[in-house]
Design a protein around this motif. Structure first.
Motif, PDB file in Angstrom:
ATOM      1  N   VAL A  84       0.872  -1.170   0.000  1.00 16.37           N
ATOM      2  CA  VAL A  84       0.000   0.000   0.000  1.00 16.37           C
ATOM      3  C   VAL A  84       0.913   1.224   0.000  1.00 16.37           C
ATOM      4  O   VAL A  84       1.683   1.411   0.946  1.00 16.37           O
ATOM      5  CB  VAL A  84      -0.910   0.025   1.244  1.00 16.37           C
ATOM      6  CG1 VAL A  84      -1.705   1.328   1.291  1.00 16.37           C
ATOM      7  CG2 VAL A  84      -1.854  -1.171   1.239  1.00 16.37           C
ATOM      8  N   PRO A  85       0.905   2.046  -1.045  1.00 14.08           N
ATOM      9  CA  PRO A  85       1.751   3.243  -1.049  1.00 14.08           C
ATOM     10  C   PRO A  85       1.266   4.233   0.003  1.00 14.08           C
ATOM     11  O   PRO A  85       0.054   4.367   0.232  1.00 14.08           O
ATOM     12  CB  PRO A  85       1.570   3.798  -2.457  1.00 14.08           C
ATOM     13  CG  PRO A  85       0.242   3.274  -2.908  1.00 14.08           C
ATOM     14  CD  PRO A  85       0.089   1.931  -2.259  1.00 14.08           C
ATOM     15  N   THR A  86       2.200   4.896   0.652  1.00 11.97           N
ATOM     16  CA  THR A  86       1.820   5.852   1.699  1.00 11.97           C
ATOM     17  C   THR A  86       2.325   7.256   1.423  1.00 11.97           C
ATOM     18  O   THR A  86       1.665   8.232   1.749  1.00 11.97           O
ATOM     19  CB  THR A  86       2.342   5.397   3.073  1.00 11.97           C
ATOM     20  OG1 THR A  86       3.776   5.355   3.040  1.00 11.97           O
ATOM     21  CG2 THR A  86       1.812   4.020   3.431  1.00 11.97           C
ATOM     22  N   ALA A  87       3.508   7.372   0.832  1.00 11.36           N
ATOM     23  CA  ALA A  87       4.074   8.693   0.552  1.00 11.36           C
ATOM     24  C   ALA A  87       5.131   8.569  -0.531  1.00 11.36           C
ATOM     25  O   ALA A  87       5.690   7.495  -0.751  1.00 11.36           O
ATOM     26  CB  ALA A  87       4.679   9.294   1.824  1.00 11.36           C
ATOM     27  N   TYR A  88       5.390   9.693  -1.186  1.00 14.33           N
ATOM     28  CA  TYR A  88       6.382   9.723  -2.260  1.00 14.33           C
ATOM     29  C   TYR A  88       7.283  10.937  -2.067  1.00 14.33           C
ATOM     30  O   TYR A  88       6.803  12.059  -1.854  1.00 14.33           O
ATOM     31  CB  TYR A  88       5.681   9.815  -3.616  1.00 14.33           C
ATOM     32  CG  TYR A  88       6.614  10.079  -4.783  1.00 14.33           C
ATOM     33  CD1 TYR A  88       7.399   9.057  -5.307  1.00 14.33           C
ATOM     34  CD2 TYR A  88       6.707  11.351  -5.346  1.00 14.33           C
ATOM     35  CE1 TYR A  88       8.252   9.296  -6.384  1.00 14.33           C
ATOM     36  CE2 TYR A  88       7.554  11.602  -6.412  1.00 14.33           C
ATOM     37  CZ  TYR A  88       8.327  10.572  -6.921  1.00 14.33           C
ATOM     38  OH  TYR A  88       9.179  10.797  -7.972  1.00 14.33           O
ATOM     39  N   VAL A  89       8.593  10.709  -2.120  1.00  9.58           N
ATOM     40  CA  VAL A  89       9.562  11.793  -1.982  1.00  9.58           C
ATOM     41  C   VAL A  89      10.650  11.592  -3.039  1.00  9.58           C
ATOM     42  O   VAL A  89      11.297  10.552  -3.073  1.00  9.58           O
ATOM     43  CB  VAL A  89      10.207  11.811  -0.580  1.00  9.58           C
ATOM     44  CG1 VAL A  89      11.250  12.926  -0.499  1.00  9.58           C
ATOM     45  CG2 VAL A  89       9.147  11.992   0.508  1.00  9.58           C
ATOM     46  N   ARG A  90      10.844  12.595  -3.888  1.00  8.81           N
ATOM     47  CA  ARG A  90      11.922  12.526  -4.871  1.00  8.81           C
ATOM     48  C   ARG A  90      13.081  13.386  -4.394  1.00  8.81           C
ATOM     49  O   ARG A  90      12.881  14.491  -3.878  1.00  8.81           O
ATOM     50  CB  ARG A  90      11.448  12.971  -6.253  1.00  8.81           C
ATOM     51  CG  ARG A  90      12.475  12.702  -7.361  1.00  8.81           C
ATOM     52  CD  ARG A  90      11.850  12.851  -8.735  1.00  8.81           C
ATOM     53  NE  ARG A  90      11.376  14.210  -8.967  1.00  8.81           N
ATOM     54  CZ  ARG A  90      12.168  15.213  -9.396  1.00  8.81           C
ATOM     55  NH1 ARG A  90      13.457  14.994  -9.614  1.00  8.81           N
ATOM     56  NH2 ARG A  90      11.655  16.406  -9.604  1.00  8.81           N
ATOM     57  N   GLN A  91      14.296  12.883  -4.575  1.00 10.95           N
ATOM     58  CA  GLN A  91      15.496  13.580  -4.114  1.00 10.95           C
ATOM     59  C   GLN A  91      16.625  13.414  -5.131  1.00 10.95           C
ATOM     60  O   GLN A  91      16.604  12.503  -5.951  1.00 10.95           O
ATOM     61  CB  GLN A  91      15.971  12.999  -2.765  1.00 10.95           C
ATOM     62  CG  GLN A  91      14.964  13.118  -1.636  1.00 10.95           C
ATOM     63  CD  GLN A  91      15.386  12.308  -0.420  1.00 10.95           C
ATOM     64  OE1 GLN A  91      15.854  11.178  -0.548  1.00 10.95           O
ATOM     65  NE2 GLN A  91      15.225  12.881   0.764  1.00 10.95           N
ATOM     66  N   TYR A  92      17.595  14.300  -5.035  1.00 15.28           N
ATOM     67  CA  TYR A  92      18.852  14.149  -5.761  1.00 15.28           C
ATOM     68  C   TYR A  92      19.914  13.785  -4.728  1.00 15.28           C
ATOM     69  O   TYR A  92      20.136  14.538  -3.772  1.00 15.28           O
ATOM     70  CB  TYR A  92      19.242  15.440  -6.480  1.00 15.28           C
ATOM     71  CG  TYR A  92      18.289  15.838  -7.577  1.00 15.28           C
ATOM     72  CD1 TYR A  92      18.194  15.083  -8.742  1.00 15.28           C
ATOM     73  CD2 TYR A  92      17.486  16.970  -7.466  1.00 15.28           C
ATOM     74  CE1 TYR A  92      17.324  15.443  -9.760  1.00 15.28           C
ATOM     75  CE2 TYR A  92      16.614  17.341  -8.476  1.00 15.28           C
ATOM     76  CZ  TYR A  92      16.538  16.571  -9.621  1.00 15.28           C
ATOM     77  OH  TYR A  92      15.665  16.924 -10.622  1.00 15.28           O
TER      78      TYR A  92
END
Length: 268
Positions: free
Chosen positions: A88-96
């Motif tokens: 179950v996806p809960t959160a999404y964070v994109r980073q470099y």
């Protein structure tokens, strides 16, 4: 002793064992959480769920580990990549993420982590024949998609974890995000986009290749909404985890993929 007497005695033992197991289960439940009172989120390691590939460090080290399997970095559990796992996806964070070259003193951990709003890629360049974005200091930047999930076990127990997608897997990440965005349910005022932690997905692995090499990547399939009988457990746990991530309470310790993966020039 007659056979019937033996059977009766076995039945008595089975009844006693069952009664003991139920009593223990009741005691365990009554004392739920005991011993964890002084621990906070900083005292726990967040598991990574990895799609093992040919050059993964776990191959030959973890018993039974094979390319294409899914690996839990904390519990060391292995899952069949063809059967997959339910999350179950809960959160999404994109980073470099900035990494030092392999062999340098700081190559095992990120040099620095930049938010998705950073312009760090504008300060990089690519070496011909390489697929990394290099800074002038010799370090390289990886565009990294972090998918925080609740993995749902076969017993219906939610387990927090992180799935990291980068390089060739970024297109899988974008596809998954599009699936979440396009999911609609009918409400009293018409269709609406439900919270991402209301939906279940099956993640499997598939063999992929290009002129740089071969590896295993992710495949994502939507199952549907969390069943009603799992709302109290899975849905509420996923919602709480999402809130913790969004408040910045969940800390992630990124680690390098290892010598074979960093030096191989394969995009995973």
């Amino acid at each position: 002793m007659a056979k019937t007497d033996v059977a009766v005695k076995r039945d008595d033992v089975a009844v006693k064992e069952t009664g003991t197991a139920l009593a223990l289960a009741s005691m365990f439940e009554a004392d739920a959480g005991a011993g964890l009172e002084q621990m906070d989120k900083g005292d726990f390691a967040l598991p990574f769920l990895k799609a093992l590939t040919n050059n993964s460090d776990e191959i030959g080290v973890i018993e039974g580990a094979m390319p294409g399997m899914i690996f839990n970095t904390v519990t060391k559990e292995l899952f069949d990549g063809k059967k997959g796992i339910v999350v179950v996806p809960t959160a999404y964070v994109r980073q470099y993420i900035e990494w030092a070259p392999r062999g340098s003193a700081s190559s095992g951990a990120p040099v620095q982590v930049y938010p998705a709003t950073s312009d760090i890629l504008s300060r990089t360049n690519r070496v011909p024949g390489d697929n990394k974005d290099y800074l002038d200091n010799g370090n390289y930047i990886e565009n990294t998609a972090n998918h925080y999930v609740m993995m749902v076990t076969d017993e219906g127990i939610p387990v927090p974890a992180l799935i990291v997608m980068k390089s060739t897997q970024l297109k899988k990440s974008r596809k998954w995000n599009s699936m979440m965005m396009s999911t609609k349910l009918m409400g009293k005022n018409g269709p609406y986009t439900p919270p991402i932690y209301s939906q279940m997905y099956r993640l499997t692995t598939t063999a992929e290749s290009n002129d740089k090499g071969k590896w295993y990547g992710w495949e994502v399939e939507r199952i549907g909404s969390i069943p009603a009988d799992q709302i109290a457990s899975v849905y509420m746990a996923a919602k709480q985890f999402a809130e913790s991530v969004n408040r910045g309470e969940v800390k992630v310790k990124h680690e390098s993929e290892g010598a074979t993966m960093q030096d191989a020039n394969i995009p995973f």
